[in-house]
Design a protein around this motif. Structure first.
Motif, PDB file in Angstrom:
ATOM      1  N   SER A   2       0.824  -1.205   0.000  1.00  0.00           N
ATOM      2  CA  SER A   2       0.000   0.000   0.000  1.00  0.00           C
ATOM      3  C   SER A   2       0.862   1.261   0.000  1.00  0.00           C
ATOM      4  N   LEU A   3       0.220   2.409   0.168  1.00  0.00           N
ATOM      5  CA  LEU A   3       0.930   3.681   0.248  1.00  0.00           C
ATOM      6  C   LEU A   3       1.594   3.896   1.606  1.00  0.00           C
ATOM      7  N   ILE A   4       1.331   3.011   2.564  1.00  0.00           N
ATOM      8  CA  ILE A   4       2.062   2.998   3.833  1.00  0.00           C
ATOM      9  C   ILE A   4       2.936   1.751   3.801  1.00  0.00           C
ATOM     10  N   GLN A   5       4.243   1.955   3.839  1.00  0.00           N
ATOM     11  CA  GLN A   5       5.157   0.828   3.656  1.00  0.00           C
ATOM     12  C   GLN A   5       6.101   0.674   4.854  1.00  0.00           C
ATOM     13  N   ALA A   6       6.884  -0.390   4.851  1.00  0.00           N
ATOM     14  CA  ALA A   6       7.739  -0.723   5.988  1.00  0.00           C
ATOM     15  C   ALA A   6       9.075   0.007   5.912  1.00  0.00           C
ATOM     16  N   LEU A   7       9.496   0.542   7.048  1.00  0.00           N
ATOM     17  CA  LEU A   7      10.861   1.032   7.192  1.00  0.00           C
ATOM     18  C   LEU A   7      11.803  -0.154   7.296  1.00  0.00           C
ATOM     19  N   PRO A   8      12.988  -0.063   6.709  1.00  0.00           N
ATOM     20  CA  PRO A   8      13.947  -1.153   6.880  1.00  0.00           C
ATOM     21  C   PRO A   8      14.449  -1.235   8.316  1.00  0.00           C
ATOM     22  N   PRO A   9      14.960  -2.394   8.732  1.00  0.00           N
ATOM     23  CA  PRO A   9      15.509  -2.517  10.086  1.00  0.00           C
ATOM     24  C   PRO A   9      16.864  -1.828  10.193  1.00  0.00           C
ATOM     25  N   GLY A  10      17.331  -1.706  11.419  1.00  0.00           N
ATOM     26  CA  GLY A  10      18.678  -1.191  11.649  1.00  0.00           C
ATOM     27  C   GLY A  10      18.730   0.314  11.844  1.00  0.00           C
ATOM     28  N   ALA A  11      19.956   0.830  11.909  1.00  0.00           N
ATOM     29  CA  ALA A  11      20.184   2.253  12.150  1.00  0.00           C
ATOM     30  C   ALA A  11      19.873   3.066  10.895  1.00  0.00           C
ATOM     31  N   LEU A  12      19.306   4.260  11.101  1.00  0.00           N
ATOM     32  CA  LEU A  12      18.829   5.101  10.009  1.00  0.00           C
ATOM     33  C   LEU A  12      19.428   6.496  10.087  1.00  0.00           C
ATOM     34  N   ASP A  13      19.538   7.139   8.925  1.00  0.00           N
ATOM     35  CA  ASP A  13      19.881   8.557   8.826  1.00  0.00           C
ATOM     36  C   ASP A  13      18.760   9.231   8.039  1.00  0.00           C
ATOM     37  N   LEU A  28      26.408  16.456   3.052  1.00  0.00           N
ATOM     38  CA  LEU A  28      25.797  15.744   4.172  1.00  0.00           C
ATOM     39  C   LEU A  28      26.033  14.242   4.066  1.00  0.00           C
ATOM     40  N   LEU A  29      25.840  13.692   2.875  1.00  0.00           N
ATOM     41  CA  LEU A  29      26.046  12.247   2.708  1.00  0.00           C
ATOM     42  C   LEU A  29      27.485  11.850   3.044  1.00  0.00           C
ATOM     43  N   ALA A  30      28.434  12.688   2.645  1.00  0.00           N
ATOM     44  CA  ALA A  30      29.839  12.386   2.947  1.00  0.00           C
ATOM     45  C   ALA A  30      30.092  12.408   4.451  1.00  0.00           C
ATOM     46  N   HIS A  31      29.564  13.417   5.149  1.00  0.00           N
ATOM     47  CA  HIS A  31      29.764  13.491   6.598  1.00  0.00           C
ATOM     48  C   HIS A  31      29.056  12.349   7.318  1.00  0.00           C
ATOM     49  N   LEU A  32      27.952  11.876   6.765  1.00  0.00           N
ATOM     50  CA  LEU A  32      27.234  10.753   7.359  1.00  0.00           C
ATOM     51  C   LEU A  32      27.987   9.433   7.167  1.00  0.00           C
ATOM     52  N   GLY A  33      28.908   9.409   6.203  1.00  0.00           N
ATOM     53  CA  GLY A  33      29.704   8.208   5.991  1.00  0.00           C
ATOM     54  C   GLY A  33      29.256   7.335   4.845  1.00  0.00           C
ATOM     55  N   TYR A  34      28.498   7.894   3.893  1.00  0.00           N
ATOM     56  CA  TYR A  34      28.048   7.125   2.733  1.00  0.00           C
ATOM     57  C   TYR A  34      28.981   7.376   1.554  1.00  0.00           C
ATOM     58  N   ASP A  35      29.260   6.319   0.784  1.00  0.00           N
ATOM     59  CA  ASP A  35      30.091   6.490  -0.396  1.00  0.00           C
ATOM     60  C   ASP A  35      29.213   6.855  -1.597  1.00  0.00           C
ATOM     61  N   ALA A  36      29.830   6.956  -2.763  1.00  0.00           N
ATOM     62  CA  ALA A  36      29.107   7.410  -3.954  1.00  0.00           C
ATOM     63  C   ALA A  36      27.961   6.484  -4.336  1.00  0.00           C
ATOM     64  N   LEU A  37      28.050   5.236  -3.929  1.00  0.00           N
ATOM     65  CA  LEU A  37      27.000   4.264  -4.251  1.00  0.00           C
ATOM     66  C   LEU A  37      25.977   4.136  -3.124  1.00  0.00           C
ATOM     67  N   GLY A  38      26.129   4.957  -2.087  1.00  0.00           N
ATOM     68  CA  GLY A  38      25.176   4.913  -0.989  1.00  0.00           C
ATOM     69  C   GLY A  38      25.471   3.854   0.051  1.00  0.00           C
ATOM     70  N   ARG A  39      26.669   3.278   0.008  1.00  0.00           N
ATOM     71  CA  ARG A  39      27.036   2.249   0.979  1.00  0.00           C
ATOM     72  C   ARG A  39      27.602   2.893   2.247  1.00  0.00           C
ATOM     73  N   HIS A  40      27.275   2.313   3.388  1.00  0.00           N
ATOM     74  CA  HIS A  40      27.791   2.792   4.670  1.00  0.00           C
ATOM     75  C   HIS A  40      28.546   1.660   5.347  1.00  0.00           C
ATOM     76  N   ARG A  41      29.700   1.978   5.871  1.00  0.00           N
ATOM     77  CA  ARG A  41      30.552   0.930   6.454  1.00  0.00           C
ATOM     78  C   ARG A  41      29.881   0.222   7.626  1.00  0.00           C
ATOM     79  N   ASN A  42      28.914   0.888   8.254  1.00  0.00           N
ATOM     80  CA  ASN A  42      28.215   0.274   9.387  1.00  0.00           C
ATOM     81  C   ASN A  42      26.825  -0.231   9.003  1.00  0.00           C
ATOM     82  N   GLY A  43      26.538  -0.251   7.713  1.00  0.00           N
ATOM     83  CA  GLY A  43      25.279  -0.805   7.256  1.00  0.00           C
ATOM     84  C   GLY A  43      24.060   0.051   7.538  1.00  0.00           C
ATOM     85  N   ARG A  44      24.248   1.339   7.741  1.00  0.00           N
ATOM     86  CA  ARG A  44      23.117   2.237   7.999  1.00  0.00           C
ATOM     87  C   ARG A  44      22.316   2.457   6.712  1.00  0.00           C
TER      88      ARG A  44
END
Length: 354
Positions: A2-13, A28-44
């Motif tokens: 539906s138009l109300i969907q599930a948030l993924p588990p784990g830590a969020l930004d 902001l994405l760089a300071h948050l720790g995301y690379d160019a592909l949107g990957r975060h070393r801690n799986g956020r």
């Protein structure tokens, strides 16, 4: 789904309204720790609260970046009222980057701004059509403007991908009710008495009751509009906001929110500094005048607006002060409940659940 969907588990930004400010987003994405592909070393995971476009210098780039992150599975997003305007081909103030009809009126305020190619336009509309209105999991809820049980329940019954069709249905019902009664005729009479453009900030109109009735009908009949644009009531004095004179005002719906589950929203143009009293806008005074810049708010102190007014940065550029601290992009880190701004500054939020 539906138009109300599930948030993924784990830590969020959870990233606030971006409004075409691509440089702020990338910083902001760089300071948050995301690379160019949107990957975060801690799986956020990134969460976007909507209002990606309008007013800023490069809405196409912001939309492309968010779409890429969502497609990769490393981000989720909800739709905001500005995206709904694009989907519905409804040209509004600040959207001259997309709509030719707004180009002349917007160039004086917001230019320079990038405009999309035909293929970029098609990709934008295809992406926006996939977005839900809200996201949820047991410990958190995300919506662009307001979480109200009745409107959320209505959206749960609507199929994923149906935002435009359902929104159009409700807008048609608003027009039908206006035409079936006396409202349309009363509005026409008021416009004859007040010939100035209601976008003209230099000519304050008298209180136009029929226009107020129409605004309130449009604001509150459509459940998708309530969730993406907020709860409104009739005002008492016209005020200029969002590029036009308004006769209804947003209210702090969070003061009536009694659920235990926290809610994070954007939409409301909160400032990251304590504004001088004489600089408060009508909306700031009614919504945040007694709320410190980094405080949770609402009856249970479990609602947080993460829109820190980066959408107003065009004003600072026009004034020759591009680094004005009033206009910033932020992300709320969950479950840490800290804020990180695009310059790397980090501050704790306060008063949660107090």
């Amino acid at each position: 789904m539906s138009l109300i969907q599930a948030l993924p588990p784990g830590a969020l930004d959870i990233v606030g309204d971006i409004h075409g400010e691509i440089d702020a987003l990338e910083q902001l994405l760089a300071h948050l720790g995301y690379d160019a592909l949107g990957r975060h070393r801690n799986g956020r995971t990134l969460v976007f609260v909507g209002d990606f476009c309008d007013r800023g210098p490069d809405s196409p780039a912001v939309l492309a970046r968010v779409a890429q992150l969502v497609a990769s599975g490393r981000a989720v997003a909800v739709i905001g009222n500005h995206e709904i305007n694009l989907l519905r081909n409804d040209a509004k103030d600040g959207a001259g980057w997309y709509f030719d009809a707004r180009l002349d009126s917007d160039e004086g305020k917001y230019a320079p701004f990038a405009r999309p190619t035909a293929s970029e336009r098609a990709a934008i509309i295809a992406f926006l059509g996939t977005l839900p209105v809200a996201l949820e999991r047991p410990d958190l809820r995300i919506v662009h403007a307001a979480w109200l049980p009745a409107q959320i329940a209505a959206a749960r019954q609507l199929a994923a991908g149906s935002v435009r069709a359902e929104y159009d249905h409700w807008e048609a019902e608003v027009r039908r009710q206006a035409q079936d009664g006396t409202l349309a005729r009363r509005m026409a009479a008021e416009r004859q008495q007040w010939p100035h453009d209601l976008e003209d900030p230099l000519h304050k109109p008298p209180f136009l009751q029929a226009h107020a009735d129409n605004e309130l009908l449009k604001a509150m009949l459509n459940p998708l509009k309530v969730l993406t644009a907020g709860v409104e009531r009739q005002g008492t004095d016209p005020f200029h906001a969002g590029g036009k004179w308004r006769f209804v005002e947003r209210i702090a719906w969070w003061d009536s929110y009694t659920d235990a589950t926290p809610v994070v929203v954007g939409h409301y143009w909160r400032r990251p500094v304590v504004p001088a009293p004489h600089t408060l806008t009508h909306e700031e005074e009614s919504l945040f005048s007694n709320t410190p810049p980094f405080a949770w708010h609402g009856q249970r102190h479990n609602v947080f607006c993460v829109d820190y007014s980066v959408g107003g940065r065009w004003r600072a550029r026009k004034a020759g002060t591009p680094h004005d601290p009033q206009y910033r992009l932020a992300a709320l880190r969950w479950p840490e409940r800290t804020l990180l701004f695009e310059d790397g500054a980090q501050v704790p939020t306060t008063g949660f659940g107090a």
